[in-house]
Design a protein around this motif. Structure first.
Motif, short mmCIF file in Angstrom:
data_model
loop_
_atom_site.label_atom_id
_atom_site.label_comp_id
_atom_site.label_asym_id
_atom_site.label_seq_id
_atom_site.Cartn_x
_atom_site.Cartn_y
_atom_site.Cartn_z
N SER A 122 0.83 -1.21 0.00
CA SER A 122 0.00 0.00 0.00
C SER A 122 0.86 1.25 0.00
O SER A 122 1.89 1.30 0.67
CB SER A 122 -0.85 0.04 1.27
N SER A 123 0.37 2.24 -0.71
CA SER A 123 1.01 3.57 -0.70
C SER A 123 2.48 3.56 -1.10
O SER A 123 3.27 4.33 -0.58
CB SER A 123 0.86 4.23 0.67
N SER B 165 -6.91 -2.13 -9.89
CA SER B 165 -7.65 -3.29 -9.37
C SER B 165 -8.13 -3.07 -7.94
O SER B 165 -9.19 -3.54 -7.55
CB SER B 165 -6.79 -4.55 -9.45
N TYR C 245 -11.86 -3.82 -5.28
CA TYR C 245 -11.99 -4.37 -3.92
C TYR C 245 -12.59 -3.31 -2.99
O TYR C 245 -13.40 -3.62 -2.12
CB TYR C 245 -10.63 -4.84 -3.39
N ARG C 246 -12.20 -2.07 -3.21
CA ARG C 246 -12.79 -0.99 -2.41
C ARG C 246 -14.29 -0.84 -2.73
O ARG C 246 -15.11 -0.61 -1.84
CB ARG C 246 -12.05 0.32 -2.69
N SER D 59 -9.17 -5.09 3.33
CA SER D 59 -8.31 -6.27 3.20
C SER D 59 -9.01 -7.57 3.61
O SER D 59 -8.83 -8.59 2.93
CB SER D 59 -6.99 -6.06 3.95
N ALA E 254 -11.04 -8.45 0.69
CA ALA E 254 -10.21 -8.91 -0.44
C ALA E 254 -9.59 -10.28 -0.19
O ALA E 254 -8.99 -10.86 -1.09
CB ALA E 254 -9.12 -7.89 -0.74
N GLY F 14 -1.96 -3.41 -8.53
CA GLY F 14 -2.64 -4.20 -7.51
C GLY F 14 -1.68 -4.95 -6.62
O GLY F 14 -0.58 -4.48 -6.32
N ARG F 15 -2.11 -6.14 -6.22
CA ARG F 15 -1.31 -6.97 -5.32
C ARG F 15 -0.92 -8.30 -5.97
O ARG F 15 0.03 -8.93 -5.59
CB ARG F 15 -2.10 -7.30 -4.04
N ARG G 298 -2.82 -3.94 6.74
CA ARG G 298 -3.15 -4.39 5.38
C ARG G 298 -1.98 -5.15 4.76
O ARG G 298 -2.18 -6.16 4.10
CB ARG G 298 -3.58 -3.21 4.51
N ASP H 105 -2.66 -8.82 3.54
CA ASP H 105 -2.46 -9.04 2.10
C ASP H 105 -1.36 -10.08 1.84
O ASP H 105 -1.44 -10.86 0.89
CB ASP H 105 -2.09 -7.73 1.38
N ARG I 122 -2.73 -13.89 3.42
CA ARG I 122 -4.00 -14.57 3.13
C ARG I 122 -3.72 -15.82 2.28
O ARG I 122 -2.71 -15.91 1.58
CB ARG I 122 -4.96 -13.61 2.40
O1 CDP Z 1 -4.20 2.47 -2.40
P1 CDP Z 1 -3.60 1.29 -1.71
O2 CDP Z 1 -2.32 0.82 -2.37
O3 CDP Z 1 -3.45 1.44 -0.26
O4 CDP Z 1 -4.63 0.12 -1.85
P2 CDP Z 1 -5.49 -0.31 -3.09
O5 CDP Z 1 -4.61 -0.63 -4.29
O6 CDP Z 1 -6.59 0.67 -3.30
O7 CDP Z 1 -6.05 -1.70 -2.57
C1 CDP Z 1 -6.85 -1.76 -1.42
C2 CDP Z 1 -6.83 -3.17 -0.86
O8 CDP Z 1 -7.42 -4.05 -1.82
C3 CDP Z 1 -5.46 -3.77 -0.56
O9 CDP Z 1 -4.99 -3.47 0.73
C4 CDP Z 1 -5.72 -5.25 -0.71
O10 CDP Z 1 -6.28 -5.78 0.46
C5 CDP Z 1 -6.78 -5.31 -1.79
N1 CDP Z 1 -6.23 -5.63 -3.11
C6 CDP Z 1 -5.95 -6.95 -3.40
O11 CDP Z 1 -6.11 -7.81 -2.55
N2 CDP Z 1 -5.55 -7.32 -4.64
C7 CDP Z 1 -5.37 -6.40 -5.60
N3 CDP Z 1 -5.01 -6.78 -6.82
C8 CDP Z 1 -5.61 -5.03 -5.33
C9 CDP Z 1 -6.04 -4.67 -4.06
#
Ligand code: CDP
Length: 232
Positions: free
Chosen positions: A14-15, A36, A40-41, A105, A108, A134-135, A185, A189, A192
């Motif tokens: 994140s961030s 992405s 989830y948001r 989270s 997600a 994304g993640r 988070r 993340d 999981r």
């Molecule tokens: O902006 P930030 O990077 O904090 O978060 P985000 O990209 O908006 O994603 C929010 C949350 O969604 C993440 O903390 C993950 O829990 C989930 N996420 C995920 O599991 N898989 C992804 N491809 C993108 C987000």
């Protein structure tokens, strides 16, 4: 040579500035940018508004699974910016609040939520020429993405970025709470069961704790040139 028709996957914590960087890349190469995390948001906001998350944070899983069958989430271009909509309602602002961040989270981490989002993301990426952040984009959503980037930065730098971002949006964030949310988070993340946040073995790592956007861009051009030859 122009950048060929490829998918650029940008994953990381994140961030770390993933979305700003992914947007910049999309602009630079005239690709489509896809966020992405917004989906989830969006699912989280929907669950909150429909009473599917109890006061003790327990998720009504059967209720959510049923509700997802008819949940519309899509991106629309508003004044040149990609924004998340449900039906005709623009929810871009609501999905970025601390309230949503605090519950996204666990949502997600639910397998059927990930399947719902993955299906949408794969549809959006069908025509290539996308930068998706994304993640798990380079590991699960598009394991064949031609370029995979994994972004990281120190937790202090990341918390300051998120704090500034929330303040700029008119929220009144508490630094300790912002840092705690990021760490929580990161933990959920990365731990999981379904599609955890891990670096793909073929990803290029970018630690941008003290890099400017111009430096990041030069770096990624180098990565792409290493794979496809000199860019115009
Ligand atoms: O902006 P930030 O990077 O904090 O978060 P985000 O990209 O908006 O994603 C929010 C949350 O969604 C993440 O903390 C993950 O829990 C989930 N996420 C995920 O599991 N898989 C992804 N491809 C993108 C987000």
């Amino acid at each position: 040579m122009l950048v060929p028709d490829i998918i650029i996957a940008v994953d990381g914590y994140s961030s770390t500035g993933k979305s700003s960087f992914a947007k910049l890349l999309a602009k630079e190469f005239s690709f489509l940018y896809l966020d992405s995390g917004a989906l989830y948001r969006g699912v989280t906001l929907f669950a909150q508004e429909n009473g599917l998350i109890a006061a003790d944070n327990a998720i009504d899983l059967p209720g959510l699974e049923k509700a997802l069958e008819s949940l519309d989430l899509h991106f629309e271009n508003v004044d040149g910016k990609s924004m998340l909509f449900t039906g005709g309602r623009n929810i871009e602002k609501e999905i970025r609040t601390m309230k949503v961040s605090s519950q996204v989270s666990p949502i997600a981490a639910v397998g059927f939520v990930r399947a719902f989002v993955d299906e949408k993301l794969r549809g959006f990426g069908r025509d290539k020429r996308v930068v998706m952040d994304g993640r798990d984009i380079g590991t699960t959503v598009f394991p064949d993405a031609e370029i995979k980037l994994f972004m990281t930065a120190s937790v202090e730098v990341r918390s300051q970025r998120r704090f500034d971002e929330l303040q700029a949006k008119g929220e009144n964030p508490d630094m300790a709470e912002v840092m705690k949310n990021l760490q929580e988070r990161d933990y959920i993340d990365s731990h999981r069961e379904v599609s955890p946040l891990v670096q793909a073995p073929d990803a290029f790592v970018l630690d941008n704790s003290s890099m400017t956007f111009a430096e990041e861009l030069a770096w990624v051009r180098g990565v792409i040139q290493g794979k496809f030859g000199i860019l115009e």
